[in-house]
Design an enzyme around this catalytic site. Structure first.
Site, PDB file in Angstrom:
ATOM      1  N   CYS A   2       3.739  -0.949  -0.359  1.00 27.25           N
ATOM      2  CA  CYS A   2       4.636  -0.265  -1.264  1.00 27.25           C
ATOM      3  C   CYS A   2       5.036   1.077  -0.689  1.00 27.25           C
ATOM      4  CB  CYS A   2       3.954  -0.065  -2.618  1.00 27.25           C
ATOM      5  SG  CYS A   2       3.321  -1.598  -3.350  1.00 27.25           S
ATOM      6  N   SER A  51       5.607  -6.744  -4.367  1.00 25.54           N
ATOM      7  CA  SER A  51       4.558  -7.537  -5.017  1.00 25.54           C
ATOM      8  C   SER A  51       3.920  -8.512  -4.039  1.00 25.54           C
ATOM      9  CB  SER A  51       5.144  -8.315  -6.201  1.00 25.54           C
ATOM     10  OG  SER A  51       5.740  -7.429  -7.117  1.00 25.54           O
ATOM     11  N   ASN A  75      -0.342   2.424  -1.809  1.00 27.61           N
ATOM     12  CA  ASN A  75       0.417   1.669  -0.814  1.00 27.61           C
ATOM     13  C   ASN A  75      -0.578   1.010   0.137  1.00 27.61           C
ATOM     14  OD1 ASN A  75       2.162   0.765   1.234  1.00 27.61           O
ATOM     15  ND2 ASN A  75       2.197   2.773   2.217  1.00 27.61           N
TER      16      ASN A  75
END
Length: 639
Positions: A2, A51, A75
């Site tokens: 992320c 995801s 992350n």
């Protein structure tokens, strides 16, 4: 995988949700699936989600602890989260999701910053402890996931990429001059610096604590080479094989399609073999090739794909690099010039069409001595030891100057060798592997810039790491140096930016810290033996990879730079390197730049590496400095 960002409101009114919105929009590519924000009177946090695990909304971030007193943006991936979750559940902890993010929250609630000792993965996260009024930011041991922070006069912000920080209002973009020097020497800006004076990298294996009184940075792990194992070679081989099988299997846990990069080299082929053993379905493999056969490994990759009956995807980079180079380079927020960024982008783009997660062979060369430079360094040290120090230091510099007058590659190599031999091993290692010689720098740099940098030399970064290493011999010290410098500053940055540019998560089994710690205990003779690189790793992979591939010359994701500048990139480079008025010309003499360009075009010399570094610097400057200045001026004028 992320993107995270945020800021402190302790000493500066950064703004509200509008500022957070700008930050997470800047890193949308890192997580296109979902976004979220948290803000209170002290801290703002935002998150972009790609995801991978628990695809439900329960996995969205920012995530809160059950009591609501902890908030995290994260992350990365924690590969041992299932074991940690089971441990916590045995202590009575209940979970509301199936994510590794929630495991970090609950582990921190129990153990505080010591939770880092138990996390095995690639990560950068920011955890806000509401009761303590303290922000805890941490980065994984080997630096797989990035974390930048801005600090100036009490103003603090952070992000997965610099562009998230630059999205805030009035962040100064003052260029750090010693970082420019570093860039041309290394092709990247080494941590903890960034190209911007007030923006820094949190180094790998470090965490940061921020509260109303300021912040502090702490190292929580380091790689030690001092405890060499006395186990037999066969025992080490068996242990390494078991460990690689385990960490590869761990990295195959995913709720989305998964595959792997395949270059046809030892490391990526070995990872494919391990994956094929552990998978009940064909492994998806992705390969990049070039029209130029000297740089094309697609045939070797295809051989492994056929052996393991993978679902193979292949893409050849034809003459279309210039059309997309500006877009590709834009994902680096500071100058970055490893030319393999181009094929890494294309293989990530190719992989993303088939998978969301890809495994890669990164780490094998640094952990097990796989680069050709280790062979060169070995030869140089054997030569170095044949001559008295007084002779090397007094005679060799003069011989190097004479060698430099010999035209062609032979003269250039002889000069580099003699210059390296005139110094001690650590400095010799820097000289041999520097991407710009001192002589080239001195011929290019403007006098006023040289004066400002009179007391600085980029070699200090290499020498500091070499001297910090606790290994018993020279090879272990340069492996430690490369792990701490080249691997974290170049290889992992390249893979992170180019994969995330395509919203692809990349996992590297050989970069598991347990593999690193085990490799550090191996005697150097089991890594590099009689000219054979990655000796023990190759012994482990020998049953899985044909000898014709196992012992062929290493290529990696190479690129035909010299010819690109005479063909595919000629027009683009002329406009950027020769015609631009700001950027390179602020640092280098434009007349010398033109001279190098002419020599390259007329084939009097090959300056591909230097020209590439210049092109990357200028393209970065044009986007992040020049265009930013124009935008600000237009905004002021109301345009």
């Amino acid at each position: 995988m992320c993107g995270i960002a945020g800021f402190s409101l302790f000493n500066f009114n950064e703004g509200g949700e509008t500022s957070l919105e700008a930050m997470h929009k800047a890193i949308h590519h890192r997580g296109p699936d979902a976004s979220g924000m948290y803000i209170d009177e002290h801290i703002g946090l935002c998150h972009r989600r790609l995801s991978i695990l628990d695809l439900s909304e329960a996995g969205n971030q920012p995530m809160y602890s059950k009591e609501g007193d902890l908030v995290i943006v994260f992350n990365g991936e924690i590969y041992n989260f299932l074991e940690l979750r089971a441990e916590l559940e045995n202590d009575g902890v209940t979970f509301k999701s199936h994510t590794d993010t929630e495991v970090i929250l609950e582990l921190y609630a129990r153990e505080g910053t010591k939770c880092l000792d138990k996390l095995n993965g690639m990560f950068a996260f920011a955890l806000w402890d509401i009761n303590k009024q303290e922000l805890f930011i941490a980065r994984d041991r080997l630096g797989k996931k990035p974390l930048y922070y801005f600090n100036d006069n009490g103003r603090f912000a952070f992000g997965s990429e610099i562009k998230a920080i630059l999205a805030l209002e009035n962040i100064p973009r003052e260029i750090r001059l010693d970082a420019v020097y570093d860039f041309f020497a290394y092709q990247y800006v080494p941590d903890p610096k960034s190209i911007f004076k007030h923006i820094h990298k949190l180094p790998p294996a470090h965490y940061l604590i921020l509260n109303k009184d300021g912040f502090s940075i702490h190292e929580y792990w380091d790689l030690s080479f001092k405890n060499t194992t006395s186990a037999s070679e066969d025992a080490n081989k068996a242990q390494l094989k078991t460990l690689l099988e385990k960490v590869t299997k761990q990295r195959m846990i995913s709720d989305v399609p998964l595959g792997t990069f395949l270059s046809g080299g030892v490391d990526s082929s070995g990872v494919v073999a391990m994956m094929a053993q552990a998978s009940e379905t064909p492994v998806k493999t992705c390969t990049i090739g070039f029209d130029d056969k000297a740089f094309n490994e697609a045939d070797f990759a295809r051989e492994i794909a056929e052996k393991y009956e993978t679902e193979h995807h292949e893409f050849t980079v034809h003459q279309n690099v210039s059309d997309r180079l500006e877009h590709i380079v834009s994902f680096f927020d500071e100058p970055f010039a490893d030319p393999s960024l181009v094929p890494t982008f294309f293989v990530s783009e190719l992989a993303r069409k088939a998978v969301t997660v890809a495994l890669a062979g990164d780490g094998g060369d640094e952990m097990f001595a796989g680069y050709e430079k280790y062979s060169i360094d070995d030869v140089e040290n054997k030569l170095r030891n044949k001559f008295p120090e007084a002779v090397r230091k007094s005679v060799f510099p003069h011989l190097a100057k004479l060698a430099g007058k010999v035209p062609g590659t032979v003269g250039k190599k002889a000069k580099s060798l003699l210059t390296s031999l005139s110094h001690e091993p650590a400095m010799g290692f820097y000289i041999t592997n520097s991407m710009m010689t001192d002589e080239m720098w001195q011929s290019l740099v403007k006098p006023e810039v040289a004066q400002q940098l009179a007391d600085y030399h980029p070699s200090q970064y290499t020498l500091d790491m070499y001297n910090k290493a606790d290994g018993p011999d020279h090879l272990s010290k340069i492996l430690y140096t490369d792990i701490k410098t080249y691997m974290t500053g170049d290889i992992l940055v390249k893979v992170d930016r180019m994969s995330m540019a395509n919203s692809l998560e990349v996992r590297a089994p050989i970069l598991d810290y347990q593999v690193a710690e085990f490799a550090a205990t191996l005697p150097s003779s089991q890594k590099y033996r009689d000219g054979e690189k990655k000796y023990l790793l190759k012994e482990v992979f020998k049953p899985f990879i044909p000898d014709s591939l196992l012992y062929r010359k290493k290529m990696g994701f190479s690129t035909p730079l010299d010819e690109w500048f005479r063909g595919e990139l000629k027009s683009l480079s002329e406009s950027q390197i020769i015609d631009s008025q700001r950027g390179l010309n602020d640092v280098f003499d434009s007349g010398v730049i033109k001279k190098l360009w002419h020599e390259h075009q007329t084939r009097k010399a090959d300056h591909g590496i230097v020209l590439w570094s210049m092109l990357m610097y200028q393209m970065w400057f044009s986007k992040y400095i020049f265009k930013s200045t124009l935008n600000k001026q237009n905004k002021t004028l109301g345009k």
